[in-house]
Design an enzyme around this catalytic site. Structure first.
Site, PDB file in Angstrom:
ATOM      1  N   LYS A 197       0.845  -1.189   0.000  1.00 43.34           N
ATOM      2  CA  LYS A 197       0.000   0.000   0.000  1.00 43.34           C
ATOM      3  C   LYS A 197       0.884   1.244   0.000  1.00 43.34           C
ATOM      4  O   LYS A 197       1.770   1.384   0.837  1.00 43.34           O
ATOM      5  CB  LYS A 197      -0.922   0.001   1.217  1.00 43.34           C
ATOM      6  CG  LYS A 197      -1.968   1.100   1.211  1.00 43.34           C
ATOM      7  CD  LYS A 197      -3.015   0.898   2.301  1.00 43.34           C
ATOM      8  CE  LYS A 197      -4.118   1.942   2.194  1.00 43.34           C
ATOM      9  NZ  LYS A 197      -5.190   1.732   3.180  1.00 43.34           N
ATOM     10  N   GLU A 226     -19.965  -5.685  10.096  1.00 44.52           N
ATOM     11  CA  GLU A 226     -20.954  -4.948  10.883  1.00 44.52           C
ATOM     12  C   GLU A 226     -22.000  -5.857  11.519  1.00 44.52           C
ATOM     13  O   GLU A 226     -22.433  -5.618  12.652  1.00 44.52           O
ATOM     14  CB  GLU A 226     -21.638  -3.898  10.003  1.00 44.52           C
ATOM     15  CG  GLU A 226     -20.758  -2.709   9.647  1.00 44.52           C
ATOM     16  CD  GLU A 226     -19.864  -2.966   8.451  1.00 44.52           C
ATOM     17  OE1 GLU A 226     -19.095  -2.061   8.069  1.00 44.52           O
ATOM     18  OE2 GLU A 226     -19.927  -4.086   7.885  1.00 44.52           O
ATOM     19  N   ARG A 229     -25.686  -2.041   7.191  1.00 47.60           N
ATOM     20  CA  ARG A 229     -25.224  -3.393   6.883  1.00 47.60           C
ATOM     21  C   ARG A 229     -25.530  -4.372   8.016  1.00 47.60           C
ATOM     22  O   ARG A 229     -25.527  -5.589   7.798  1.00 47.60           O
ATOM     23  CB  ARG A 229     -23.725  -3.370   6.594  1.00 47.60           C
ATOM     24  CG  ARG A 229     -23.369  -2.599   5.333  1.00 47.60           C
ATOM     25  CD  ARG A 229     -21.924  -2.151   5.307  1.00 47.60           C
ATOM     26  NE  ARG A 229     -20.964  -3.219   5.473  1.00 47.60           N
ATOM     27  CZ  ARG A 229     -20.452  -3.941   4.468  1.00 47.60           C
ATOM     28  NH1 ARG A 229     -20.835  -3.707   3.237  1.00 47.60           N
ATOM     29  NH2 ARG A 229     -19.574  -4.876   4.701  1.00 47.60           N
TER      30      ARG A 229
END
Length: 643
Positions: free
Chosen positions: A283, A373, A401
């Protein structure tokens, strides 16, 4: 072939004419462009820098007019946008009338899914594969559906649901797993550790590659060499979860090695059934600050961004203002210091929700579940049943969610769970996938829920303490913005925070305004302007609670005034104003009611939340115009002669 300038690219077809050196040069040029454009305009930087080779190779191997590509979340789609002819759009990235920071169906035929929530791409791509299969000529001719997924999104339960279905139907599905060990913050959970173990198996992979090379020299194997290679892999690295699901697993592979990536993609296309290609990437690759601090470099702000006039005025009047997220961070930490039952839960957003300080101070009472979630909410219900006081810090849009768990594991059990919903309202540059505009609608339908919204920093702390002490399911909502430190009376002079009790902020005889949350300050400003400009005095109330409503105050206002207004930073349908209208109807009262909320349409991304508020008529000047028209429909209203 000469590598074209990025501004000249209209489609990815040119990639098939480039050799490896030219592809490498193109990747370097894309990285330079991303650094230049994203640092200037703002946006997701680190994740996009890490996937350049993967995206270039995908577009080289697949014609995505025939095959179909779906990005999970879309944090990694900027190289894809460049290769599909949108380089010039980066000058207005995430700005009003500019290019979206995510994939968007309205922008390009290459964007199949407008998305901003994680974990869904595999399921969507499985559906694509099924639809493509029914329209193709035969199994060998079926187009591929490709899902591009990050390792944190891959840990979401729905991702495994999609994989299981794809394996069951032998879908022509390729899942490209971009494993950089990060989402916004560090990836967590058992699956992250499992992927980390696979990452660390480099030595075994080298042995595997050498054995496979030897096997190629054995007579009679021919085209079956890939099968032999996978048998060798099972011997060396047994127990791949993915293989047990019936998914062909290839990896881990260096996602920055163009030759290797191309070879693995071609190899995958020769296999049958769903395939998981596991690539390791860095990243922020190519930019040292992003590589050294991946969390901070996940999303960057534009270096030239100027505060809006409204924000400048607010800061000048109240220089001590803090972001609501910062206020919550301070208050939940203080609450935990006073009550050891308080635990904090987040779903992969410790910094975004303000829980980083809590995590450092109370590591055993802090729980980052990853992008899960549903699990986070259900776990909170179990913790509450065991006597704890969980505070679930989550963005409003992401709580959607876990709605079934909010219903069953929390509301139905009447558990003592507090939902701290950040980004409740308009969010500016992130666009419709991140708007927190629907929480009141989907929560007030659940019996026994207390829904509160603080107008300032003072009431955020008071409401958080009340939620923990009173008990039952609570949800507190606040926007992406800065909190007035103390709007109105000091804390000790305010009415007690009893659910279903409003607070009068201003007196008036021409009508009354019921405002929720930060809209109280806007309502007060608009009421003051009405008095100064037209001599019209309006009564203003801070509703404080969207559920239960203050039935007594609404009844009194409905009897005393012929005109009322409600104002909220929430969708018009099913929101606070709708609840007020329903309460008036139940009481048999019929004053004229002006409801001010976000219109029932998806609001596009804009340069700032302030600009969206203006478009939705939720700024001071828009309210003054609307109220003047409502109170004097014949147009005879004259400005006041007051000095």
């Amino acid at each position: 072939m000469t590598v074209p300038r990025l501004s000249d690219i209209r489609s990815p077809e040119f990639l098939r004419e480039l050799d490896l050196d030219e592809l490498d040069s193109l990747c370097a040029e894309i990285r330079r462009a991303l650094l230049d454009k994203v640092c200037a305009a703002g946006g997701h930087l680190g994740s996009n820098l890490g996937v350049v080779e993967l995206v270039v190779c995908l577009h080289r191997v697949f014609d995505f007019r025939r095959h179909k590509l779906v990005f999970d979340v879309g944090h990694q789609c900027y190289p894809h946008k460049i290769l599909t002819g949108r380089y010039e759009g980066f000058d207005r990235l995430r700005q009003t009338d500019g290019m979206s920071g995510f994939c968007s169906r309205g922008e390009s035929e290459f964007d199949l899914l407008t998305a901003g929530h994680a974990g869904t791409a595999i399921s969507f791509a499985t559906g694509l594969a099924q639809g493509l299969r029914t329209t193709a000529q035969g199994a060998d001719d079926d187009p591929w559906a490709v899902a591009f997924v990050g390792d944190s999104s891959f840990a979401a339960g729905v991702a495994f649901e999609g994989l299981a279905q794809a394996a069951d139907r032998n879908a022509r599905l390729l899942v490209v797993l971009n494993d950089n060990e990060w989402s916004i913050s560090k990836s967590v959970g058992a699956l992250a550790r499992y992927l980390s173990r696979i990452r660390s198996s480099r030595t075994l992979n080298k042995v595997y590659e050498r054995l496979q090379a030897l096997a190629q020299k054995l007579p009679g194997l021919g085209s079956r060499i890939d099968e032999v290679g996978e048998v060798i892999r099972h011997v060396l690295i047994p127990g791949h979860v993915f293989e047990e699901l019936g998914v062909n697993y290839i990896g881990p592979l260096d996602g920055h090695d163009i030759d290797l990536v191309l070879d693995s993609l071609h190899r995958a296309r020769r296999l049958d059934g769903p395939i998981l290609l596991h690539f390791l990437t860095e990243k922020g690759k190519g930019y040292a600050p992003a590589a050294q601090d991946p969390e901070r470099a996940h999303g960057v702000k534009p270096v030239t961004k100027l505060p809006s006039p409204a924000n400048l005025a607010a800061r000048a009047a109240h220089p001590e203002r803090q972001a609501f997220t910062s206020v919550f961070s301070r208050e939940v930490l203080a609450l935990a210091e006073a009550d050891n039952r308080v635990h904090a839960i987040t779903a992969a957003m410790p910094s975004g929700t303000g829980l980083s300080a809590f995590a450092k101070s109370h590591p055993t009472r802090f729980h980052d579940t990853g992008i899960t979630e549903q699990h986070a909410v259900a776990m909170a219900g179990g913790m509450a049943t065991a006597g704890l006081r969980p505070v679930v810090a989550i963005y409003s849009t992401f709580l959607q969610r876990g709605y079934d768990q909010v219903f069953q594991e929390v509301a139905l059990q009447r558990e003592n769970v507090v939902f701290a919903m950040d980004r409740a309202g308009l969010v500016g540059q992130d666009g419709p996938t991140h708007m927190g505009l629907y929480d009141l609608a989907y929560l007030q339908a659940l019996p026994g829920f207390t829904l509160a919204s603080p107008r300032d920093a003072t009431d955020l702390g008071r409401m958080l303490r009340a939620a923990v002490n009173i008990g039952g399911p609570w949800a507190l909502r606040w926007p992406r913005g800065e909190a007035h430190p103390c709007l109105g009376a000091p804390a000790e002079m305010r009415p007690e925070l009893v659910p279903g009790s409003a607070e009068r902020m201003r007196s008036g005889d021409a009508g009354a305004v019921l405002a929720l949350g930060v809209m109280v300050e806007t309502a007060l400003d608009a009421a003051q302007e009405m008095a100064q400009r037209y001599g019209i005095e309006l009564e203003v109330w801070d509703a404080r609670f969207a559920a239960p409503l203050d039935r007594g105050v609404i009844a009194d206002l409905g009897r005393r005034h012929a005109w009322l207004a409600s104002i909220e930073e929430h969708a018009l349908a099913g929101g606070f104003g709708a609840a007020v209208a329903g309460e008036l109807a139940d009481l048999g009262l019929a004053p004229r009611l002006s409801r001010h909320a976000v219109p029932n349409r998806f609001i596009p991304h804009m340069s700032s939340r302030d600009e969206q508020l203006v478009q939705c008529g939720l700024d001071r000047d828009s309210l003054v115009r609307a109220w003047a028209a409502a109170l004097c429909p014949d147009g005879r209203l004259q400005p006041s002669s007051r000095p």
